[in-house]
Design an enzyme around this catalytic site. Structure first.
Site, PDB file in Angstrom:
ATOM      1  N   GLU A 144     -19.054  22.065 -12.737  1.00  0.00           N
ATOM      2  CA  GLU A 144     -19.121  22.320 -11.295  1.00  0.00           C
ATOM      3  C   GLU A 144     -19.392  20.986 -10.609  1.00  0.00           C
ATOM      4  O   GLU A 144     -20.512  20.516 -10.581  1.00  0.00           O
ATOM      5  CB  GLU A 144     -20.222  23.319 -10.967  1.00  0.00           C
ATOM      6  CG  GLU A 144     -20.294  23.655  -9.482  1.00  0.00           C
ATOM      7  CD  GLU A 144     -21.583  24.368  -9.113  1.00  0.00           C
ATOM      8  OE1 GLU A 144     -21.585  25.607  -9.102  1.00  0.00           O
ATOM      9  OE2 GLU A 144     -22.572  23.674  -8.831  1.00  0.00           O
ATOM     10  N   ASP A 145     -18.350  20.367 -10.114  1.00  0.00           N
ATOM     11  CA  ASP A 145     -18.471  19.033  -9.512  1.00  0.00           C
ATOM     12  C   ASP A 145     -17.678  18.996  -8.216  1.00  0.00           C
ATOM     13  O   ASP A 145     -16.443  19.059  -8.228  1.00  0.00           O
ATOM     14  CB  ASP A 145     -17.964  17.962 -10.487  1.00  0.00           C
ATOM     15  CG  ASP A 145     -17.963  16.577  -9.864  1.00  0.00           C
ATOM     16  OD1 ASP A 145     -18.745  16.369  -8.904  1.00  0.00           O
ATOM     17  OD2 ASP A 145     -17.191  15.714 -10.315  1.00  0.00           O
TER      18      ASP A 145
END
Length: 896
Positions: free
Chosen positions: A613-614
């Site tokens: 999750e970036d």
């Protein structure tokens, strides 16, 4: 001094069976080098030769990478990206990773040992009727275990700096001996062992150790080995008792000088010079120094003896047979730390005494109602401990993830438990057609309202939901239903709480975290890990391996990578291209940790799934580590949900751009196959926002037209997001049936109310919520039965902003969407490549899904027309009511 962090030290692993020159059964032991080199050189004189050797080593390393298929800039080459500065950054990072591995392997036997710190650290029952405790606190000067079992005394079970209980790396080692029951005699064997769990009653036959040893003498040892038969335990027993017995030295001064190996060997030879030759192994130590500035000692043996030694299996079975069972242990001893005992770690520091919850504690009661937090010793009896029943499901080709929060999963205004979730939610997830669950907030966290994102105890399941065995049961039952179990893992930051968390753990400000401003998140007040520290690295990678090993979880979504990758925590403009990913604000240590974490996890557990999750989409997130990537299996498309929220909140329906919708959902075209898509996740429901249903249905229950709009868009948004993306999709609990209310955790602002911290499962029974659930269930079935998501990438051939129509194909399936708020199209032409008959298999406008049912039964079968449209050789002319979507399957190919 004994080092607890060095692979060449004595192992205090609780189930260690023996000391060996190898690691057997995954248990670290003493490693004795075959050749000892002692070297002293003059740096100035030796520098040219060292430089030459370094160049040679670098050349060999480069060749080795090429031979093994490793290319630090491989993914840049594949994508045709020519950025010299970023490429150089990747090469330097690759070299730094190799150096980091070398440093880690100086202190750990291998990468598995590095990722298994939980086997040694924390509180463990040792087979020799005792409990061992180890924790890390380099800033402390005195360490002790205090608990209800010793009256919370800081002196009864302790270890001080300068003693054997504290090593050079800051690890504290404390032994808590079981107490003999009244009338019981001490053990005949000082190191008598007991089986507590595995086959725990074996050995209670009444056979004595002497009888076992005699049988070993008769069956194992050969004639001429009588010296070792009679005395084989003499040396290790005496050495063990000298070092660790009740009369052992307590300080280095008490220990005295230990002669070097050569001196001890010569003394041994002198003492045994008159022994019969057949009783001594033909070994000798030869000094090969020959006048060099350093000495080389070789252990020389005869080939015959060496061959015999390696072919002979060690007498381990006899040794194991001397163990006694759990019943014998309980009859003889009172456990030093009984199951369920409460305890804390007591440190004396330069600033005074501190009490902390141990960092490796596996069960913790957080601070509550003014009571200080404490750890709970979890050691249930074998009869009551949870036993796994189901094997893990096979790794699926595509993921349909149901995101959950255990605490809010019930209908009542309270915190739900693992047991409630297992009984009520897991069957619903299975019925809904998902093949995985992703759990939020499982590691212990002090404040419930933080949703679990401010972790205090990284190895402990949250006690507010139940016990460790309750969580094992949840995972096991999920596996029994064919569901994978993922955790939303938070290693990008930690809670700043001191009494129960890691902040100022040993009294120093830089134990686990960076010192000063860098040690604090710029906006959230959390603590930032020091990823470049070897002990912090060991802690974090062991934490990842712990949840897989102990609780059988199947993967992780790594939360908020931007917070750890950048020193600005991701709160900065990204407008300088690749420079933003390799400038001075990039935390290279954090990147190296993520790369090695993926490499180690996939090596130890080949079927593990990791999701990134970036928000910054760091280059190479899902590229192989060998090609310069970070090694994740999937990445989250965070832009999609932001786009949908923006459209629903601020843009009139008639002004929606189909081109923008498609480009956002497809995102990075090179990595569409690795993309996890979702229309909305917990962020909309929990993080102060509104769910789509709250936006679409709020206050319109009695306005039919607005209600029809909400139902239609709710279905279309999900269908498009699900089918146009990659091989993974996620939905937050309750959103599949249009949960009408947001989630609001109990806080002071709402007077600690639980009224919105739950899910309205009763809405599934009837009405639009039942209809929306039926649609979502059939949507999941498109992948479950027909493999939509695993059929390769979509071929998008029709995006019409004027008509607000989108069409694309995926294998033999055709998807058509009409987002226009008012225009319906009688015979709308969309291109298809194959000529044939296409049957509609899903229609969002059906009455059972809350639609108007405008399409007649004879309109479900369409035959292609030989007419070029959208670059395709054929086309279909279909009836498209406004705000509807249709899915067709090619059921018959026509040969023209």
């Amino acid at each position: 001094m004994v080092s607890l962090s060095n692979q060449t030290s004595f192992s205090f692993y609780p189930n260690n069976l023996f000391v060996s020159d190898k690691t057997r059964l995954g248990i670290p032991g003493i490693n004795f080098p075959r050749k000892i080199k002692v070297k002293v050189t003059c740096f100035a004189a030796d520098q040219p030769r060292q430089q030459k050797q370094q160049k040679k080593k670098k050349s060999q390393s480069t060749n080795s990478d090429a031979d093994s298929g490793v290319d630090p800039v491989g993914f840049l080459t594949k994508l045709g990206i020519a950025d010299r500065i970023f490429a150089q950054f990747l090469r330097e990072r690759h070299k730094a990773i190799k150096d980091l591995k070398d440093e880690l392997l100086k202190r750990h036997f291998d990468l598995r040992d590095l990722a298994s710190g939980f086997e040694l650290l924390g509180m463990h029952r040792h087979m020799e009727h005792r409990v061992d405790f180890i924790d890390w606190g380099p800033g402390a000067r005195y360490g002790a275990i205090i608990g209800d079992f010793n009256g919370w005394s800081p002196t009864e079970n302790s270890a001080r700096e300068g003693l054997f209980g504290h090593d050079d790396f800051g690890y504290w080692f404390i032994i808590l001996e079981d107490k003999l029951r009244e009338g019981e005699e001490p053990e005949e064997l000082y190191f008598q062992q007991y089986n507590y769990v595995d086959d725990y009653d074996k050995g209670d036959s009444g056979v004595t150790a002497e009888e076992v040893f005699q049988r070993a003498n008769d069956e194992y040892w050969e004639p001429g080995e009588d010296r070792f038969i009679k005395n084989r335990y003499e040396v290790p027993a005496k050495l063990y008792e000298q070092l660790f017995g009740p009369n052992s030295p307590q300080t280095l001064e008490d220990l005295g000088e230990i002669p070097d190996a050569e001196t001890r060997y010569k003394q041994y030879k002198e003492e045994h010079k008159n022994d019969p030759p057949s009783n001594l192994p033909p070994c000798d130590i030869i000094d090969d120094g020959r006048g060099k500035p350093y000495d080389v000692y070789n252990v020389v043996t005869s080939p015959e003896w060496t061959k015999k030694f390696y072919e002979k299996s060690p007498p381990i079975p006899y040794w194991l047979e001397t163990r006694k069972g759990r019943k014998a242990w309980l009859e003889k001893y009172i456990p030093a730390v009984p199951h369920g005992s409460k305890y804390r770690l007591y440190f004396n520091t330069p600033d005074g005494p501190l009490e902390r919850v141990p960092a490796w504690a596996t069960y913790v009661q957080p601070e509550d109602e003014g009571k200080q937090a404490y750890a709970i010793h979890w050691e249930p009896s074998p009869e009551s401990a949870y036993k796994w029943k189901h094997s893990k499901p096979d790794k699926p080709k595509s993921l349909r993830i149901y995101e959950c929060h255990v605490g809010i999963s019930g209908s009542e205004a309270k915190i739900s438990s693992f047991e409630d979730f297992t009984k009520k939610v897991l069957p619903h997830v299975k019925r809904a057609g998902y093949n995985a669950i992703q759990l939020i907030g499982i590691p212990e966290h002090k404040d419930y309202y933080t949703v679990g994102y401010r972790v205090t105890n990284f190895f402990a399941v949250s006690s507010r939901y139940g016990t460790p065995d309750d969580f094992k049961r949840l995972v096991d039952e999920a596996h029994g239903l064919g569901l994978l179990v993922f955790l939303d893992i938070v290693q990008s930051y930690a809670a700043a709480d001191q009494m129960v968390g890691l902040s100022l753990f040993d009294g120093s400000n830089d134990c686990y975290f960076h010192h000063g401003k860098r040690g604090h998140h710029k906006h959230w007040g959390t603590r930032m890990f020091k990823y470049g520290d070897l002990d912090v690295f060991h802690f974090l990678i062991s934490n990842l391996n712990w949840w897989i090993t102990e609780y059988q979880v199947d993967g992780y979504q790594f939360h908020s990578l931007a917070s750890m990758i950048y020193t600005h925590n991701g709160f900065a403009p990204f407008n300088s291209g690749f420079d933003d990913y390799c400038n001075q604000y990039v935390d290279r240590d954090a990147l190296m940790y993520l790369i090695l974490a993926n490499e180690i996890l996939h090596d130890l557990h080949p079927d593990i799934i990791t999701i990134a999750e970036d928000a910054t989409y760091y280059p190479g997130l899902c590229e192989p580590v060998s090609q310069g990537g970070l090694g994740f299996d999937y990445y989250v498309n965070l832009s999609a949900t932001e786009m949908w929220v923006s459209l629903l909140d601020t843009v009139p329906d008639s002004e929606w751009s189909m081109s923008k919708i498609v480009s956002t959902l497809v995102a990075n075209k090179e990595y569409v196959d690795k993309m996890l898509s979702y229309a909305e996740s917990h962020n909309q429901s929990i993080s102060g926002g509104r769910s789509f249903a709250e936006i679409l249905f709020g206050g319109v229950q009695n306005k039919i037209k607005l209600l029809d709009r909400g139902v239609s868009l709710h279905k279309m948004i999900r269908l498009l997001t699900f089918t146009i993306g990659g091989r993974a999709y996620l939905n937050f609990m309750g959103n599949e049936f249009g949960h009408p209310e947001r989630v609001e955790f109990p806080t002071q602002s709402n007077k600690f109310s639980f009224s919105l911290a739950n899910r309205r499962w009763d809405l599934l029974e009837s009405g639009i919520h039942h209809q929306l659930f039926s649609f979502d269930k059939d949507l999941m079935d498109l992948d479950k039965s027909k493999g939509i998501l695993s059929r390769g990438l979509p071929s998008i051939h029709h995006v019409n902003d004027a008509n607000m129509v989108i069409s694309f194909s995926r294998g033999p399936f055709l998807f058509i969407f009409n987002f226009h708020p008012s225009n319906s199209y009688e015979k709308y032409g969309v291109g298809v490549e194959e000529a044939g008959e296409y049957t509609m298999i899903l229609n969002s406008d059906e009455a059972k899904y809350g639609g108007q049912g405008l399409l007649k039964e004879d309109q479900y079968l369409q035959r292609s027309i030989s007419k070029r449209i959208d670059g395709q050789r054929n086309c279909l002319e279909v009836f498209l009511p406004s705000r509807t979507a249709q899915v067709y399957k090619l059921t018959r190919i026509l040969r023209i």
